[in-house]
Write a protein that holds these residues in place. Structure first.
Motif, short mmCIF file in Angstrom:
data_model
loop_
_atom_site.label_atom_id
_atom_site.label_comp_id
_atom_site.label_asym_id
_atom_site.label_seq_id
_atom_site.Cartn_x
_atom_site.Cartn_y
_atom_site.Cartn_z
N SER A 114 0.83 -1.27 -0.10
CA SER A 114 -0.10 0.13 0.04
C SER A 114 0.81 1.31 0.15
CB SER A 114 -1.02 -0.12 1.10
OG SER A 114 -0.24 0.00 2.47
N HIS A 117 2.18 1.42 -3.67
CA HIS A 117 0.93 1.90 -4.50
C HIS A 117 0.68 3.42 -4.41
CE1 HIS A 117 -3.44 2.44 -5.11
NE2 HIS A 117 -3.18 1.80 -6.50
N LYS A 118 0.77 3.92 -3.08
CA LYS A 118 0.55 5.31 -2.91
C LYS A 118 1.50 6.16 -3.31
CE LYS A 118 -0.85 8.47 0.90
NZ LYS A 118 -0.85 8.63 2.39
N GLU A 124 -6.97 3.47 -7.69
CA GLU A 124 -7.15 2.26 -6.56
C GLU A 124 -7.65 1.13 -7.39
OE1 GLU A 124 -6.79 2.13 -3.33
OE2 GLU A 124 -5.84 3.88 -3.40
#
Length: 217
Positions: A114, A117-118, A124
């Motif tokens: 995460s 990904h961020k 998303e």
């Protein structure tokens, strides 16, 4: 090639996290007394706990878990240099625009995945499969089978997009179509993938009666 959904690996496929990965694992190797180059050659596409068990053979599971917790904390906070790979934003945005289901299926843990990904500022996913959700990591097919199940699709209706040998093997074992992106030339089963590409930018998506048609630009 036609399909109804996509299952994307994260590191090395959608996200360039190599600098962060190498920093974390080289430091760990030096602290444990392992050969950093041997560690880097082994880890790609595999769960961190699998790699630690390999290089910490003979250590207690408690000690391995202790090292995993320390490594995970470092990897989840070190996102310097983590960026989206060319074509990643475009293909994910196109799939969302066409209402084609897609998932991220990674060997990383949720905190690490995460964070990366961020950092890459990616769209998303509808489904995010991480190491905590499967008993057996890549190259076993479990993660991709679970990803297809969560999308409500049969594995054969899904395309796995992967860069690592372990992931390509997992996708093929799951019975999915497979697109390799910058996968090693000696990857087992590479001759069986549907496309062997150098970049996601090479893919062209068009709506079809059965979902989406995938071709090359």
């Amino acid at each position: 090639m036609e399909c109804k959904g996509f299952l994307f690996d994260l590191d090395g496929t959608l996200v360039d996290s190599l600098p962060a990965v190498e920093r974390s694992w080289i430091n760990w190797a030096l602290s444990w007394g392992a050969n950093p180059q041997e560690v880097l050659a082994f880890i790609h596409g595999k769960q961190a706990i699998t790699s630690l068990r390999h290089f910490m053979a003979g250590a207690s599971e408690e000690k391995i878990q202790e090292e995993f917790d320390k490594l995970e904390k470092i990897e989840a906070t070190d996102t310097e240099g983590v960026t989206a790979l060319p074509g990643a934003h475009l293909i994910l945005s196109e799939l969302s625009r066409m209402n084609i289901p897609w998932a991220i299926v990674t060997s990383g843990s949720m905190p690490v995945a995460s964070a990366r990904h961020k950092a890459a500022n990616l769209p998303e996913p509808e489904v995010f499969i991480t190491a905590e959700q499967v008993k057996h990591g890549k190259p076993k097919p479990d993660a991709y089978l679970l990803g297809a199940e969560h999308l409500g699709l049969a594995p054969e209706d899904c395309v796995v997009v992967e860069d690592a040998a372990a992931g390509v093997m997992a996708g093929l074992a799951a019975g999915c179509k497979v697109i390799a992106v910058n996968a090693p030339s000696d990857t087992p089963g590479i001759e069986d993938v549907d496309f062997d590409l150098s970049s996601l930018k090479d893919l062209l998506l068009n709506p079809s009666d059965n979902g989406v048609t995938v071709s090359l630009r």
